[in-house]
Design a protein around this motif. Structure first.
Motif, PDB file in Angstrom:
ATOM      1  N   PHE A  83       0.728  -1.317  -0.056  1.00  0.00           N
ATOM      2  CA  PHE A  83       0.104   0.294   0.039  1.00  0.00           C
ATOM      3  C   PHE A  83       0.855   1.350   0.104  1.00  0.00           C
ATOM      4  O   PHE A  83       0.515   2.314  -0.216  1.00  0.00           O
ATOM      5  N   PHE A 130      -7.346  -5.626   8.314  1.00  0.00           N
ATOM      6  CA  PHE A 130      -7.426  -4.146   8.679  1.00  0.00           C
ATOM      7  C   PHE A 130      -7.637  -3.723  10.009  1.00  0.00           C
ATOM      8  O   PHE A 130      -8.620  -4.687  10.576  1.00  0.00           O
ATOM      9  N   ALA A 132     -12.569  -3.073   7.687  1.00  0.00           N
ATOM     10  CA  ALA A 132     -12.960  -2.657   6.429  1.00  0.00           C
ATOM     11  C   ALA A 132     -13.450  -3.719   5.579  1.00  0.00           C
ATOM     12  O   ALA A 132     -13.232  -4.211   4.324  1.00  0.00           O
ATOM     13  N   PHE A 191     -16.841  -5.107   3.336  1.00  0.00           N
ATOM     14  CA  PHE A 191     -17.645  -4.647   2.171  1.00  0.00           C
ATOM     15  C   PHE A 191     -18.945  -4.457   2.866  1.00  0.00           C
ATOM     16  O   PHE A 191     -19.851  -5.514   2.952  1.00  0.00           O
ATOM     17  N   SER A 244     -10.353   2.442   3.638  1.00  0.00           N
ATOM     18  CA  SER A 244      -9.514   1.258   4.064  1.00  0.00           C
ATOM     19  C   SER A 244     -10.394   0.121   3.233  1.00  0.00           C
ATOM     20  O   SER A 244      -9.894  -0.955   3.097  1.00  0.00           O
ATOM     21  N   VAL A 245     -11.676   0.455   2.992  1.00  0.00           N
ATOM     22  CA  VAL A 245     -12.472  -0.802   1.992  1.00  0.00           C
ATOM     23  C   VAL A 245     -11.827  -0.720   0.796  1.00  0.00           C
ATOM     24  O   VAL A 245     -11.933  -1.824   0.175  1.00  0.00           O
ATOM     25  N   GLU A 283      -8.704  -0.253   0.164  1.00  0.00           N
ATOM     26  CA  GLU A 283      -7.475  -0.935   0.141  1.00  0.00           C
ATOM     27  C   GLU A 283      -7.624  -2.305   0.217  1.00  0.00           C
ATOM     28  O   GLU A 283      -7.053  -3.252  -0.201  1.00  0.00           O
ATOM     29  N   ALA A 284      -8.831  -2.892   0.878  1.00  0.00           N
ATOM     30  CA  ALA A 284      -9.066  -4.034   1.153  1.00  0.00           C
ATOM     31  C   ALA A 284      -9.433  -4.736  -0.374  1.00  0.00           C
ATOM     32  O   ALA A 284      -8.967  -6.045  -0.485  1.00  0.00           O
ATOM     33  N   ALA A 285      -9.973  -4.074  -1.088  1.00  0.00           N
ATOM     34  CA  ALA A 285     -10.454  -4.769  -2.337  1.00  0.00           C
ATOM     35  C   ALA A 285      -8.966  -4.827  -3.233  1.00  0.00           C
ATOM     36  O   ALA A 285      -8.753  -5.884  -3.721  1.00  0.00           O
ATOM     37  N   LYS A 320     -11.532  -2.958 -11.462  1.00  0.00           N
ATOM     38  CA  LYS A 320     -12.120  -4.040 -10.500  1.00  0.00           C
ATOM     39  C   LYS A 320     -12.807  -3.273  -9.342  1.00  0.00           C
ATOM     40  O   LYS A 320     -14.025  -3.469  -8.810  1.00  0.00           O
ATOM     41  N   LYS A 365     -16.661  -3.428  -8.621  1.00  0.00           N
ATOM     42  CA  LYS A 365     -17.029  -4.324  -7.693  1.00  0.00           C
ATOM     43  C   LYS A 365     -17.411  -3.713  -6.288  1.00  0.00           C
ATOM     44  O   LYS A 365     -18.271  -4.123  -5.326  1.00  0.00           O
ATOM     45  N   VAL A 366     -16.622  -2.501  -5.956  1.00  0.00           N
ATOM     46  CA  VAL A 366     -16.931  -1.825  -4.509  1.00  0.00           C
ATOM     47  C   VAL A 366     -17.418  -0.405  -4.693  1.00  0.00           C
ATOM     48  O   VAL A 366     -18.467  -0.053  -4.062  1.00  0.00           O
ATOM     49  N   PRO A 426     -21.454  -0.096  -6.378  1.00  0.00           N
ATOM     50  CA  PRO A 426     -22.460  -0.599  -5.371  1.00  0.00           C
ATOM     51  C   PRO A 426     -22.557   0.461  -4.288  1.00  0.00           C
ATOM     52  O   PRO A 426     -23.776   0.677  -3.755  1.00  0.00           O
ATOM     53  N   LEU A 427     -21.479   0.833  -3.752  1.00  0.00           N
ATOM     54  CA  LEU A 427     -21.440   1.616  -2.596  1.00  0.00           C
ATOM     55  C   LEU A 427     -22.000   3.059  -2.839  1.00  0.00           C
ATOM     56  O   LEU A 427     -22.577   3.817  -1.904  1.00  0.00           O
ATOM     57  N   ASP A 469     -28.991  -1.303   1.275  1.00  0.00           N
ATOM     58  CA  ASP A 469     -29.268  -0.714   2.633  1.00  0.00           C
ATOM     59  C   ASP A 469     -30.702  -0.025   3.272  1.00  0.00           C
ATOM     60  O   ASP A 469     -30.643   0.536   3.821  1.00  0.00           O
TER      61      ASP A 469
END
Lengths: 359, 270
Positions: free
Chosen positions: A54, A83, A87, A89, B164-165, B167-169, B178, B182-183, B186-187, B265
């Motif tokens: 990162f 994390f 984090a 989804f 961080s979401v 970064e998680a992807a 992607k 994918k993230v 949708p959000l 949601d």
């Protein structure tokens, strides 16, 4: 050295002219549980982010399985991360969160459902597949985050203070569980925490960091019993840290008295730092010991009493299962084994030198 | 009790300026000039179907174009540092500081046969092109005027997505495309839906833009309604009936849209 899975060579990171990491050298063996331990701002998370991809170092090499991976983005590294604040989804349920990495890699759905089921079993979340992430407790979210990372079968799992947001009891449970998972899967864990107890409980190797530098690398026992400097001694558990003078090998002067000790190789008449752990001190009658003082306070801590003893020029912390009387005069006794000698820290040295020059 | 007292002025406001006018529209739509009940005007609306279709079609095209421009812009914005973000947002907002009519007049002088664009094209031997009084000009006017209403809701939802979401992807194998599909997408859907609402609804009922940039040949529902109340074909009852039908259509479209939006949601966008 092919058994090193991750190697950092002279890693330097600067941010706005400030040096966050100062020539970090670190070798991490395969299947090892390594903890990066230090106070906030010591560079431990930055180190982890460099391994995860990162962040790129300003100089130095990141080696993975013997290959240089500088500049390689996270999605091309065989590393997964848990994390700090999970984090997860928020638009996906537990199953889809865990399956995310496998779907990106276009693994067949049949294989995915098998591997997700394995993971749910591993982290004790069977039956939560369809649950929305927002309806999980902190501990459950943590488990999903761990499963989501591990399902990809990474060679190395990075964990950034993963238990920080959990309460004490849950944290202890998760510590044991993480250790179990690591031993069961035989994966290298690189774990970041500021909690010394957590580090000592789980790790094979502890890397103590401060001010962007590695202070000491060693097994939990080594780090605790043989800290290399006053910072490590102070950070790992409560300590009595005193200035002393190494008279010669196996003889040290503490607070004006000479003591036998087991350390050697510091030279003659060298200023040193000395650590004596509070639980290693025995309180005796004043005339039975070379050092002593007045009991200033006695606090009950559950397993032991913590007492502050006001000595001649030093305030001792003593842990004992037997309480002394407040205001009583006591002797402070310890064996040669209990005296840990350390090189005086650099900034102290500088101060000493200037003080001597002025004299 | 306190809350009720504090809410009273707003309640009065809503009754006087929203509920009563709505009821009046319904009243006029179902009565004739003498105040007798009739369905004639509502059924008369059917003869204007082509205008309805054209209005919905142009509003749809404008909304899609706004979305296509706004979404990537918002995505690019959140990747920039905070200072540049606020400067860029100010530039997006800047045209809105000026009156809507003036801005549309400006387009008239730009697009006209003797306008600035044709003059410049003429220098290199092209044109003149007929740009004013076309459907294209109407769509351009709508996109230009309503674009900020698409950018702002999308941006404000996107900027709240936890970094961080993303970064998680990346950590789980997504390259930036992607991650986007994918993230981020949708959000950011709640923002997309409220952006669509905020552009589509005013676009479907506009009359100034079509009048000024579309000429007489591109009559929209808004123009039709305006003619019944202020124009020479003065007919309040017909105007009310057209308004009522338009409201029902908008309501239907928004309900359908919300069915998609509520999946995520349960966020309501209307």
């Amino acid at each position: 050295m092919s058994e090193n899975i991750v190697t950092l060579n002279d890693i330097v990171v600067e941010f706005d002219g400030e040096r966050i990491l100062d020539k970090i050298n670190l070798e991490i063996k395969d299947k090892e549980f390594v903890t990066l331990l230090g106070p906030s701002g010591c560079g431990k998370t930055t180190t982890l982010r460099i391994i995860g991809g990162f962040l790129n170092p300003d100089s130095g090499d990141v080696m993975f399985d013997g290959q240089r991976v500088n500049g390689l983005p996270p999605y091309k590294r065989n590393v997964n991360t848990v994390f700090q604040r999970y984090a997860l989804f928020p638009h996906l349920n537990v199953y889809d969160n865990i399956a995310f990495g496998l779907r990106v890699k276009k693994i067949p759905e049949k294989e995915i459902s098998k591997r997700v089921a394995e993971m749910l079993k591993l982290v004790n979340l069977v039956g939560f597949e369809k649950r929305s992430i927002n309806r999980l407790s902190g501990g459950q979210q943590q488990r999903v985050a761990i499963a989501r990372a591990l399902v990809n079968h990474p060679k190395v799992l990075l964990l950034d203070e993963p238990l920080g947001a959990l309460d004490l009891k849950l944290r202890k449970e998760m510590q044991i569980e993480l250790k179990r998972i690591q031993e069961q899967l035989e994966i290298t864990f690189i774990y970041v925490t500021h909690d010394q107890e957590e580090a000592l409980t789980m790790s094979d190797t502890v890397v103590v960091m401060n001010g962007g530098k590695i202070q000491q690398i060693g097994s939990p026992v080594d780090i605790y019993n043989e800290p290399t400097n006053a910072f490590v001694a102070d950070f790992i558990g409560e300590s009595n840290i005193l200035h002393g003078l190494m008279i010669k090998d196996r003889l040290v002067e503490i607070a004006g008295s000479q003591f036998e000790c087991v350390d050697s190789g510091f030279g003659e008449n060298t200023p040193v730092d000395i650590v004596i752990r509070p639980e290693d001190i025995t309180l005796v009658a004043p005339d039975e010991a070379k050092l002593g003082g007045i009991v200033e306070s006695v606090i009950f801590k559950g397993v032991h009493y913590e007492m502050l003893i006001e000595g001649y020029d030093f305030r001792w912390i003593v842990h004992s299962t037997k309480a002394a009387e407040k205001g009583a005069s006591v002797g402070i006794s310890f064996t040669p084994d209990d005296i840990h000698i350390m090189h005086r820290m650099k900034d102290n040295e500088k101060k000493e030198e200037t003080a001597e020059n002025e004299e | 009790m306190k809350n009720k007292i504090a809410a009273a002025p707003y309640l009065v406001w809503m009754i006087v300026f929203i509920l009563v006018p709505l009821l009046m529209v319904a009243y006029f739509a179902f009565t004739d000039k003498d105040g007798n009940f009739t369905l004639d005007y509502v059924s008369d609306v059917a003869q204007y179907t082509p205008i309805f279709v054209r209005s919905i079609w142009l509003a749809l095209i404008s909304t899609v174009i706004c979305l296509l421009i706004a979404y990537p812009l918002a995505y690019i914005l959140i990747g920039m540092n905070t200072n540049i973000q606020s400067t860029m947002l100010m530039i997006v907002m800047l045209p809105m500081w000026m009156n809507f009519l003036l801005r549309t007049y400006a387009w008239m002088t730009l697009l006209g046969n003797n306008g600035l664009i044709n003059a410049v094209l003429g220098l290199v031997g092209l044109g003149p092109f007929k740009m004013l009084n076309t459907e294209g000009a109407v769509v351009l006017g709508m996109v230009y005027n309503y674009l900020p209403f698409m950018i702002l809701p999308i941006y404000s939802v996107m900027v709240k997505i936890d970094k961080s979401v993303l970064e998680a992807a990346a950590d789980l194998g997504c390259n930036s495309w992607k991650t986007m599909v994918k993230v981020v997408f949708p959000l950011s859907l709640p923002g997309v839906f409220s952006g669509i609402t905020m552009v589509f609804v005013p676009a479907i009922s506009t009359f100034i833009i079509s009048r000024m940039l579309g000429g007489g040949g591109n009559l929209l529902i808004g123009d039709l309604i305006e003619m019944q109340f202020l124009g020479n074909s003065y007919n309040i009852n017909l105007g009310a009936a057209i308004s009522l039908v338009l409201m029902v259509i908008v309501l239907l479209i928004m309900t359908i849209l919300n069915q998609f939006g509520a999946d995520e949601d349960g966020v309501m966008v209307m």
